[in-house]
Write a protein that holds these residues in place. Structure first.
Motif, PDB file in Angstrom:
ATOM      1  N   LEU A 240      70.853   8.643 -87.086  1.00  0.00           N
ATOM      2  CA  LEU A 240      71.403   7.570 -87.904  1.00  0.00           C
ATOM      3  C   LEU A 240      72.567   6.882 -87.203  1.00  0.00           C
ATOM      4  N   SER A 242      75.284   6.226 -88.515  1.00  0.00           N
ATOM      5  CA  SER A 242      76.486   6.961 -88.929  1.00  0.00           C
ATOM      6  C   SER A 242      76.098   8.253 -89.627  1.00  0.00           C
ATOM      7  N   LEU A 243      76.488   9.364 -89.042  1.00  0.00           N
ATOM      8  CA  LEU A 243      76.302  10.659 -89.709  1.00  0.00           C
ATOM      9  C   LEU A 243      77.643  11.197 -90.200  1.00  0.00           C
ATOM     10  N   TYR A 244      78.702  10.390 -90.076  1.00  0.00           N
ATOM     11  CA  TYR A 244      80.041  10.923 -90.358  1.00  0.00           C
ATOM     12  C   TYR A 244      80.246  11.453 -91.776  1.00  0.00           C
ATOM     13  N   PRO A 245      79.536  10.921 -92.789  1.00  0.00           N
ATOM     14  CA  PRO A 245      79.772  11.516 -94.111  1.00  0.00           C
ATOM     15  C   PRO A 245      79.490  13.023 -94.120  1.00  0.00           C
ATOM     16  N   TYR A 246      78.475  13.434 -93.382  1.00  0.00           N
ATOM     17  CA  TYR A 246      78.140  14.854 -93.316  1.00  0.00           C
ATOM     18  C   TYR A 246      79.028  15.599 -92.324  1.00  0.00           C
TER      19      TYR A 246
END
Lengths: 366, 366
Positions: A240, A242-246
């Motif tokens: 993705l 952005s994977l930063y939420p996880y």
């Protein structure tokens, strides 16, 4: 005996809960982001400080050369097995009959990767060295799940793990660790995560079981392996923007909880003892080897639900939000000890188990 | 002509930027969650109010019976094509040579799904009805990307779309819409998203291009199609325990920006005119049909970078953070108009383009 309130509703109204860290609500994410600097840049398609630093941190923790963050363990593990199969040009792997890939992934490993699994051991026990030595077919990779979740979180002895590791290396079979609950077994084995991982060629760990994050997984191994996994991650649609939420939440809860595993383990053993003292109730395993175990009841699902709802209402302590039928007169549920357990006053806990004991005795003797 | 400051660094130091909505930083998520109730429950493996309500909302917006939220478009689109191939028992699809699946997904469609793509049309133009009528092989599905991103975001006429839709239905070929930038083309076609989608059997839309969310995608179609897509979503490893970080932000920015597409489109046309007035600069398409276009320069990448850095330093206006070489004496970059464009004072914009015009004239005539 009957009640009008469903178990889930009654559970939600209790003051204390025996299992888990807390509700899986939006606050889990909000707490993790509260003190994060909004100006910090997103990861971008697997690159950037935010993702790279966390990957390095986890590689070090697991004692592996390199690590890649994935949105899910399902994706990470299929890819690990695919890489090992491609290397050996043999699309066969071996794992437990109750392996996550076999029962929870809609056969992704077969449908997407054309990999044929060989099922090792009886489904009611863990894989032993003899199961592997006794295989009549060659495979590219063996997957071990530690602990074996679907049978209450059981473990082979550490000596068995070492022997399996030596055997697989001799035979040119890659050994992959389904470490969805790896942190949780370190107190029992009295080994670090890195020590356990050193027995394996590749390892997956999760961030929403014992760690209690939002979602996400790490796949670790040697660099050429993890680099290849990135290509498959893109193919699977997991790379993705952005994977930063996880990642941010994984890092936050890893820091918060990875040190608590011994406490969860002790709570788990204590709680299992309380269950085993009740007539018609037993835990699997009898003595837990991690923060998890299964509670089996020798009464019907409906009867147990009634008993539990009454206890919840009388004591304010919630045991579980569900029970699953295993037969006409038997059912079970899974326990995972987290932050909540330690918050329950011992006196309240004692009363709740007195009531469970009384009600079970009453029903079993009928 | 030379400079020591890289383009990216110079761009980051500008006060105004011509492209995009803002920085892709953690604040994008934080803003979306700021007013969310922390007590709201997470989605759980594709179920729960949070995901179901958003899916229903998007299904209605797209005029389809049902919609499923996916972590990525890569995953959603491979799955859409796989379902259509399975239905027809023919693993062949057709799409543009610069289709996302062909150039940005490490051949996932081939490696995971064994689907053979047939490339339609010349890569420098959009697919026309004749390309489809002229196909010598049968296919299960044709994918149209609207707008065709890699050639500056070009579009066929709406009449062509209608004719292709009628033709495919007659021939039993499913038509899939890569609508990564679907919202962005509604002002040009003067059609609603649902009207455009009615020409297609399945549609994917994205939430981090024109909408500016964190990540995530919707796949929509009839219910039997979307139900099948859920099975593949699990196989791909996309059925996460919690997708809410993407859903909450997708919903927030959809509400914030989906009404702004006409404004972005007008900005895009205005900006393209300014570029086309400069010697040695042209846009593709010459008149944009969405919020996006490509800017082509008839000078080397190095020369253009120097010119741009000077303009950024002199005017505080950033055009782009990168340019890509297309030849020794040519390069280009992509423009996507978002919230930022309208914040730039017209006088500053005028000065920046005067400088670009002067510097281009100077360099081109050398």
């Amino acid at each position: 005996m009957s009640t009008n309130i469903p178990l889930l509703e009654a559970f939600k109204q209790t003051k204390y809960q025996l299992v888990g860290h807390g509700n899986r609500n939006l606050q889990v994410l909000k707490e993790a982001f509260e003190h994060m600097d909004g100006e910090q840049e997103s990861d971008m398609y697997g690159t950037g400080n935010l993702i790279e630093e966390f990957q390095s941190k986890m590689a070090a923790f697991l004692g592996k050369e390199s690590a890649v963050f994935f949105p899910s363990g399902t994706m990470a593990q299929q890819i690990a097995l695919r890489i090992w199969c491609d290397r050996k040009e043999l699309k066969k792997v071996a794992y437990h009959p109750l392996c996550h890939l076999e029962i929870h992934e809609e056969d992704g490993i077969k449908e997407l990767h054309n990999i044929e699994p060989i099922l090792l051991a009886d489904k009611n026990r863990v894989i032993e060295l003899e199961d592997i030595v006794g295989m009549t077919e060659d495979v590219s990779c063996i997957l071990l799940e530690l602990p074996q979740r679907e049978i209450g979180g059981q473990l082979p002895s550490y000596e068995t793990l070492e022997a399996i590791s030596v055997y697989c290396r001799e035979k040119g079979i890659k050994l992959h660790l389904d470490g969805a609950r790896l942190y949780e077994i370190t107190p029992y084995y009295q080994k670090t995560a890195a020590e356990i991982c050193s027995l394996f060629d590749s390892v997956y760990v999760s961030f929403y079981k014992g760690i209690g994050g939002v979602a996400g997984a790490i796949l670790a191994g040697e660099r050429d392996f993890t680099e290849e996994s990135r290509v498959w991650k893109k193919r699977h649609g997991g790379d993705l923007i952005s994977l930063y939420p996880y990642i941010v939440s994984a890092d936050y809860y890893f820091n918060k909880r990875s040190q608590n595993m011994a406490e969860y383990y002790e709570g788990s053993k204590e709680l299992a003892t309380l269950f085993n003292e009740c007539e018609g109730v037993s835990t699997l395993p009898l003595e837990p080897v991690s923060n998890m175990f299964h509670v089996h009841f020798q009464l019907s699902k409906e009867t147990i639900e009634s008993i539990l709802v009454k206890i919840y209402e009388e004591t304010g302590i919630g045991f579980t939000h569900y029970v699953r039928e295993t037969g006409e007169e038997s059912c079970y549920y899974e326990v995972s000890i987290g932050d909540r357990y330690a918050t329950i006053p011992k006196e309240n806990l004692k009363i709740a188990f007195q009531k469970l004991s009384e009600k079970m005795k009453e029903e079993v003797s009928q």
